[in-house]
Design a protein around this motif. Sequence first.
Motif, PDB file in Angstrom:
ATOM      1  N   ASP A  61      -8.862   9.325   5.285  1.00 13.60           N
ATOM      2  CA  ASP A  61     -10.025  10.199   5.144  1.00 13.60           C
ATOM      3  C   ASP A  61     -11.279   9.553   5.728  1.00 13.60           C
ATOM      4  N   VAL A  62     -11.459   8.252   5.472  1.00 14.07           N
ATOM      5  CA  VAL A  62     -12.599   7.527   6.039  1.00 14.07           C
ATOM      6  C   VAL A  62     -12.530   7.561   7.564  1.00 14.07           C
ATOM      7  N   GLU A 100      -6.795   7.504   1.411  1.00 15.67           N
ATOM      8  CA  GLU A 100      -8.237   7.291   1.331  1.00 15.67           C
ATOM      9  C   GLU A 100      -8.760   6.678   2.626  1.00 15.67           C
ATOM     10  N   THR A 140       0.832  -1.204   0.000  1.00 11.39           N
ATOM     11  CA  THR A 140       0.000   0.000   0.000  1.00 11.39           C
ATOM     12  C   THR A 140       0.867   1.254   0.000  1.00 11.39           C
ATOM     13  N   ASP A 171      -1.545   6.862  -1.737  1.00 11.12           N
ATOM     14  CA  ASP A 171      -2.829   7.163  -2.363  1.00 11.12           C
ATOM     15  C   ASP A 171      -3.942   6.352  -1.707  1.00 11.12           C
ATOM     16  N   ALA A 172      -3.721   5.043  -1.547  1.00 18.57           N
ATOM     17  CA  ALA A 172      -4.725   4.199  -0.897  1.00 18.57           C
ATOM     18  C   ALA A 172      -4.765   4.447   0.604  1.00 18.57           C
TER      19      ALA A 172
END
Length: 345
Positions: free
Chosen positions: A263-264, A260, A253, A256-257
């Motif tokens: 953010d969640v 995300e 990983t 970028d992943a």
Amino acid sequence: MKTVYSPLHALQDAEAEFIRGKRVPSFEMPRRAELVLAQVKHVFGDETIEPRDFGTEPLVKVHDEALVAFLSTFWDRWSAENGPVDAFPNAWPPPRSHRLRTQRIGAELGRFCIDMSSPIMEGTWRAVSASANVALTAQALVAGGERAAFALCRPPGHHAGRDYFGGYCFINNAAVAAQAFRDQGAARVAVLDVDYHHGNGTQDIFYGRNDILTVSIHADPILEYPYYTGYADEAGEGDGHGFNLNLPLPWGTRFDAYGEALDVSLSRIASFGAEALVISLGVDTFDGDPISKFKLRNADFSTIGRAIARLGLPTVFIMEGGYAVADIGINVVNTLSGFEDGFAK
């Protein structure tokens, strides 16, 4: 940002651990904390303070009294029977067996310890209790009005559960700090674990509660320690259902992943209505960490810090993992500096 630090961490100085049948030098070494401290002083100046002594009362609010009593009295019993040698378990209770207290200290070790990475030695309890005091002192600074504080805890804590220890962790420093916020009046507290490994101990401690939200971004446990916990379907139980969030990610990983998932996490913490935030700050997500397989770069940790700052919450950073020693101080301080930059904006 003030940093709380105790030199007593160096009393936990394991010569070796066991990984997949091999005896190897311990990755969790005193030099980790020393390098972080040096970088903190280089960037922030010498704002370090020593911890206060809070005793064991805060510890037994998140851990079983039996575990705390075991850790605090273990060495005298072990060394009397076995001599001054580092203590590793060599037997564990199998499923469907009695977990009753035994009369042999080695058997008791297997009853509380989940792996062979966390030897107990003569100075372990002093180091462990000092680490918890570091976390509690940092929490007290924030509860007293500081925007944030950094607890340079060692040994780390997020793998220590209600009644077990392992993964280099003995007392769960993040859980102790989160509970202290609750005891002092915060109605809701969030713990965000950004370490490469799942914060299984923190999840275990708060799994049935709805006043402390636990969120963990980590490597998929189908491949990585702690293996048996950290899956996405683990959402809490009873009153705690819906108040545990796991975000497992695959090997390799990149940010970028990872961003995300972050953010969640932050969105969930914001919707929860947390009044205080505890960060389990592991930097073993770094590309180059010897026991991890994520690909974050130095600059990504600054981005993580800025993102956390957007929540605008009183925040305690608790040191957890990170074993690429040449970069550990850089990555920790980048996170803290990013947070301060983000808060300033």
